[in-house]
Design a protein around this motif. Structure first.
Motif, PDB file in Angstrom:
ATOM      1  N   LEU A   1      -5.034  20.392  40.571  1.00  0.00           N
ATOM      2  CA  LEU A   1      -5.238  19.062  41.127  1.00  0.00           C
ATOM      3  C   LEU A   1      -5.244  19.105  42.653  1.00  0.00           C
ATOM      4  N   ASP A   2      -4.307  19.835  43.232  1.00  0.00           N
ATOM      5  CA  ASP A   2      -4.220  19.971  44.682  1.00  0.00           C
ATOM      6  C   ASP A   2      -5.524  20.535  45.241  1.00  0.00           C
ATOM      7  N   ASP A   3      -6.008  21.610  44.634  1.00  0.00           N
ATOM      8  CA  ASP A   3      -7.238  22.249  45.113  1.00  0.00           C
ATOM      9  C   ASP A   3      -8.448  21.343  44.929  1.00  0.00           C
ATOM     10  N   ASP A   4      -8.520  20.663  43.794  1.00  0.00           N
ATOM     11  CA  ASP A   4      -9.662  19.797  43.511  1.00  0.00           C
ATOM     12  C   ASP A   4      -9.718  18.626  44.493  1.00  0.00           C
ATOM     13  N   LEU A   5      -8.581  17.973  44.710  1.00  0.00           N
ATOM     14  CA  LEU A   5      -8.554  16.841  45.635  1.00  0.00           C
ATOM     15  C   LEU A   5      -8.811  17.280  47.069  1.00  0.00           C
ATOM     16  N   ALA A   6      -8.292  18.448  47.446  1.00  0.00           N
ATOM     17  CA  ALA A   6      -8.514  18.949  48.807  1.00  0.00           C
ATOM     18  C   ALA A   6      -9.998  19.178  49.061  1.00  0.00           C
ATOM     19  N   ALA A   7     -10.677  19.775  48.084  1.00  0.00           N
ATOM     20  CA  ALA A   7     -12.107  20.042  48.246  1.00  0.00           C
ATOM     21  C   ALA A   7     -12.904  18.748  48.351  1.00  0.00           C
ATOM     22  N   ALA A   8     -12.575  17.773  47.520  1.00  0.00           N
ATOM     23  CA  ALA A   8     -13.296  16.495  47.555  1.00  0.00           C
ATOM     24  C   ALA A   8     -13.013  15.746  48.850  1.00  0.00           C
ATOM     25  N   SER A   9     -11.765  15.778  49.285  1.00  0.00           N
ATOM     26  CA  SER A   9     -11.408  15.109  50.535  1.00  0.00           C
ATOM     27  C   SER A   9     -12.152  15.732  51.721  1.00  0.00           C
TER      28      SER A   9
ATOM     29  N   TYR B   1     -13.778   9.513  48.617  1.00  0.00           N
ATOM     30  CA  TYR B   1     -12.590   8.720  48.322  1.00  0.00           C
ATOM     31  C   TYR B   1     -12.107   9.113  46.926  1.00  0.00           C
ATOM     32  N   LEU B   2     -10.794   9.099  46.738  1.00  0.00           N
ATOM     33  CA  LEU B   2     -10.201   9.776  45.596  1.00  0.00           C
ATOM     34  C   LEU B   2      -9.577   8.811  44.596  1.00  0.00           C
ATOM     35  N   ALA B   3      -9.745   9.134  43.317  1.00  0.00           N
ATOM     36  CA  ALA B   3      -9.131   8.374  42.224  1.00  0.00           C
ATOM     37  C   ALA B   3      -8.710   9.366  41.138  1.00  0.00           C
ATOM     38  N   VAL B   4      -7.628   9.041  40.427  1.00  0.00           N
ATOM     39  CA  VAL B   4      -7.134   9.909  39.359  1.00  0.00           C
ATOM     40  C   VAL B   4      -6.886   9.060  38.116  1.00  0.00           C
ATOM     41  N   VAL B   5      -7.302   9.587  36.966  1.00  0.00           N
ATOM     42  CA  VAL B   5      -7.211   8.889  35.691  1.00  0.00           C
ATOM     43  C   VAL B   5      -6.354   9.727  34.738  1.00  0.00           C
ATOM     44  N   PHE B   6      -5.374   9.106  34.099  1.00  0.00           N
ATOM     45  CA  PHE B   6      -4.511   9.793  33.136  1.00  0.00           C
ATOM     46  C   PHE B   6      -3.920   8.740  32.212  1.00  0.00           C
ATOM     47  N   HIS B   7      -3.397   9.171  31.066  1.00  0.00           N
ATOM     48  CA  HIS B   7      -2.998   8.199  30.045  1.00  0.00           C
ATOM     49  C   HIS B   7      -1.619   7.596  30.276  1.00  0.00           C
ATOM     50  N   ASP B   8      -0.595   8.423  30.402  1.00  0.00           N
ATOM     51  CA  ASP B   8       0.783   7.927  30.507  1.00  0.00           C
ATOM     52  C   ASP B   8       1.087   7.514  31.933  1.00  0.00           C
ATOM     53  N   PRO B   9       1.527   6.279  32.164  1.00  0.00           N
ATOM     54  CA  PRO B   9       1.654   5.783  33.526  1.00  0.00           C
ATOM     55  C   PRO B   9       2.934   6.240  34.225  1.00  0.00           C
ATOM     56  N   TYR B  10       2.833   6.347  35.527  1.00  0.00           N
ATOM     57  CA  TYR B  10       3.999   6.627  36.370  1.00  0.00           C
ATOM     58  C   TYR B  10       4.487   5.352  37.036  1.00  0.00           C
ATOM     59  N   PHE B  11       3.584   4.594  37.606  1.00  0.00           N
ATOM     60  CA  PHE B  11       3.944   3.321  38.249  1.00  0.00           C
ATOM     61  C   PHE B  11       3.822   2.213  37.210  1.00  0.00           C
ATOM     62  N   THR B  12       4.936   1.864  36.588  1.00  0.00           N
ATOM     63  CA  THR B  12       4.885   0.948  35.452  1.00  0.00           C
ATOM     64  C   THR B  12       6.229   0.295  35.215  1.00  0.00           C
ATOM     65  N   SER B  13       6.212  -0.846  34.549  1.00  0.00           N
ATOM     66  CA  SER B  13       7.426  -1.495  34.050  1.00  0.00           C
ATOM     67  C   SER B  13       7.810  -0.875  32.713  1.00  0.00           C
ATOM     68  N   ASP B  14       9.081  -0.940  32.375  1.00  0.00           N
ATOM     69  CA  ASP B  14       9.538  -0.485  31.069  1.00  0.00           C
ATOM     70  C   ASP B  14       9.146  -1.485  29.986  1.00  0.00           C
ATOM     71  N   THR B  15       9.018  -0.982  28.771  1.00  0.00           N
ATOM     72  CA  THR B  15       8.968  -1.811  27.564  1.00  0.00           C
ATOM     73  C   THR B  15      10.022  -1.259  26.602  1.00  0.00           C
ATOM     74  N   ASP B  16      10.170  -1.910  25.458  1.00  0.00           N
ATOM     75  CA  ASP B  16      11.106  -1.389  24.462  1.00  0.00           C
ATOM     76  C   ASP B  16      10.675  -0.024  23.935  1.00  0.00           C
ATOM     77  N   ALA B  17       9.394   0.300  24.082  1.00  0.00           N
ATOM     78  CA  ALA B  17       8.873   1.556  23.537  1.00  0.00           C
ATOM     79  C   ALA B  17       8.809   2.675  24.569  1.00  0.00           C
TER      80      ALA B  17
END
Length: 283
Positions: A142-150, A155-171
């Motif tokens: 990821l570091d190498d890929d973003l560095a090359a694109a930058s 301009y950079l965007a990243v897509v992934f399933h499980d969130p990092y910046f998120t509120s909790d739920t019961d699950a």
């Protein structure tokens, strides 16, 4: 996106899939980013063909998929998503857009793709669950890929399933194991991230890798309103600006070559109170 054995066109999933399919058929969108999970609960070829395809199959001509969400891919248990997206499941020969361009993409394999002056990276956060050593190795990729694109002025965007910046739920809570990736994203000043999994909708302030709202941070969108039952929030992080858990729909975005972007949540079922739209100006 789609529930167990669901083929109901009037279900939230059916309405969502139909609305996005119409945009694809009318060539009104350049890409549909599939954040997953695609088919609950443990999907094999037959499940994608019998259930997902009738409701969502029309999105495949524009589909760029996260490879792969954890419900669609658990090594040794359900590993057919990559075959399905490459048109290798009997009864579903259509290929996703990225597969037509790149050929076979294995579950868990990262890839990146330019859309105009934007560079998108697609990562499988499920790697942190199934193969932490490989997930850690992807940090350098990821570091190498973003560095090359930058370096190319993208301009950079990243897509992934499980969130990092998120509120909790019961699950689910935030996926803290992703922190090494988040550090790399902020290092290269990624402009936006897209994730799912929580069964609701959230948008953050431009946020850095220490959870602070900053002018050069990432706008984190968590969009998991495709059709499965929605979940209420059980925490209130300071970096979340907008959220709701009463509406199904999809996020429509316009990206400009100057790094600005706008967004509009399109409701397909549920309460009309679930809405969000806005613009982030160029850096």
């Amino acid at each position: 996106m789609n529930g167990v054995r669901n083929v109901d066109a009037d279900s939230p999933s059916g309405r969502n899939g139909a609305a996005i399919t119409r945009l694809v058929q009318k060539n009104q969108i350049d890409a549909f980013l599939g954040l997953g999970d695609f088919q609950y609960d443990t999907a094999h070829c037959a499940d994608y063909v019998k259930y997902w395809t009738p409701l969502w199959g029309g999105t495949k001509p524009k589909l760029y998929w996260v490879s792969a969400p954890n419900h669609d891919w658990q090594p040794g248990r359900n590993e057919d998503l990559d075959n399905f997206m490459n048109g290798q499941c009997p009864g579903a020969p259509a290929k996703a857009a990225i597969n037509r361009q790149r050929g076979f993409i294995g579950n868990g394999d990262p890839y990146s793709k330019d859309f105009g002056n934007w560079h998108f990276v697609f990562l499988s956060s499920a790697q942190w669950r199934y193969d932490p050593a490989q997930a850690d190795a992807l940090t350098k990729w990821l570091d190498d890929d973003l560095a090359a694109a930058s370096a190319e002025g993208k301009y950079l965007a990243v897509v992934f399933h499980d969130p990092y910046f998120t509120s909790d739920t019961d699950a689910h809570g935030r996926s803290t194991e992703l922190k090494p990736w988040i550090d790399v994203m902020y290092k290269h000043r990624v402009r936006l991230t897209l994730s799912g999994s929580q069964h609701n909708y959230e948008r953050s302030c431009p946020v850095n890798n220490e959870d602070r709202c900053v002018s050069d941070g990432m706008t984190a969108f968590q969009v998991s309103t495709g059709g499965i039952g929605l979940r209420s929030f059980t925490s209130d992080p300071s970096y979340i600006e907008t959220r709701f858990s009463d509406t199904h729909g999809f996020l429509r975005m316009t990206l400009k070559d100057d790094g600005s972007f706008s967004w509009n949540f399109v409701r397909t079922s549920g309460l009309s109170s679930g809405t969000d739209s806005g613009t982030r100006q160029a850096p």
